[in-house]
Design a protein around this motif. Structure first.
Motif, mmCIF file in Angstrom:
data_model
loop_
_atom_site.group_PDB
_atom_site.id
_atom_site.type_symbol
_atom_site.label_atom_id
_atom_site.label_comp_id
_atom_site.label_asym_id
_atom_site.label_seq_id
_atom_site.Cartn_x
_atom_site.Cartn_y
_atom_site.Cartn_z
ATOM 1 N N UNK A 5 85.517 30.814 13.870
ATOM 2 C CA UNK A 5 86.000 29.447 13.233
ATOM 3 C C UNK A 5 86.406 29.417 11.736
ATOM 4 N N UNK A 6 86.192 30.758 11.094
ATOM 5 C CA UNK A 6 86.722 30.717 9.662
ATOM 6 C C UNK A 6 88.216 31.098 9.797
ATOM 7 N N UNK A 7 89.014 31.661 10.914
ATOM 8 C CA UNK A 7 90.410 31.943 10.851
ATOM 9 C C UNK A 7 90.989 30.878 11.489
ATOM 10 N N UNK A 14 93.871 34.740 6.203
ATOM 11 C CA UNK A 14 92.816 34.226 5.457
ATOM 12 C C UNK A 14 92.436 35.776 4.929
ATOM 13 N N UNK A 15 92.142 35.473 3.518
ATOM 14 C CA UNK A 15 91.406 36.523 3.141
ATOM 15 C C UNK A 15 90.078 36.925 3.326
ATOM 16 N N UNK A 21 81.052 47.186 3.057
ATOM 17 C CA UNK A 21 81.912 48.166 2.137
ATOM 18 C C UNK A 21 82.513 47.617 1.124
ATOM 19 N N UNK A 22 82.909 46.158 1.205
ATOM 20 C CA UNK A 22 83.728 45.597 0.114
ATOM 21 C C UNK A 22 85.302 45.636 0.194
ATOM 22 N N UNK A 23 85.685 46.059 1.323
ATOM 23 C CA UNK A 23 87.049 46.265 1.561
ATOM 24 C C UNK A 23 87.663 44.825 1.588
ATOM 25 N N UNK A 24 88.909 44.510 1.167
ATOM 26 C CA UNK A 24 89.681 43.634 1.362
ATOM 27 C C UNK A 24 90.567 43.564 2.584
ATOM 28 N N UNK A 25 90.573 42.336 3.293
ATOM 29 C CA UNK A 25 91.545 42.550 4.506
ATOM 30 C C UNK A 25 92.337 40.869 4.558
#
Length: 66
Positions: A5-7, A14-15, A21-25
């Motif tokens: 639901x968040x996408x 969406x960031x 791990x804190x990795x950004x996608x």
């Protein structure tokens, strides 16, 4: 296939951030294929490649929520 639901289904990216791990996608939904497109951001681009999946990784959460 579980729809996250968040996408949004509109295809807008969406960031998201991996909570472990804190990795950004950047994650978007391709409604024609019915898949989620995961694209690494920042220094992660040198380690991981973009990929398509039928679901969003369980560790990913919208950026800025925690």
């Amino acid at each position: 296939m579980a729809i996250n639901q968040s996408v949004p289904k509109s295809g807008r990216a969406i960031p998201m951030r991996n909570g472990r791990t804190g990795a950004a996608w950047l994650v978007s939904f391709d409604y024609r294929e019915g898949t989620y497109w995961h694209e690494p951001q920042g220094n992660l681009r040198h380690i991981r490649r973009p990929y398509a999946s039928h679901s969003v990784e369980p560790n990913l959460e919208p950026a800025g929520t925690h």
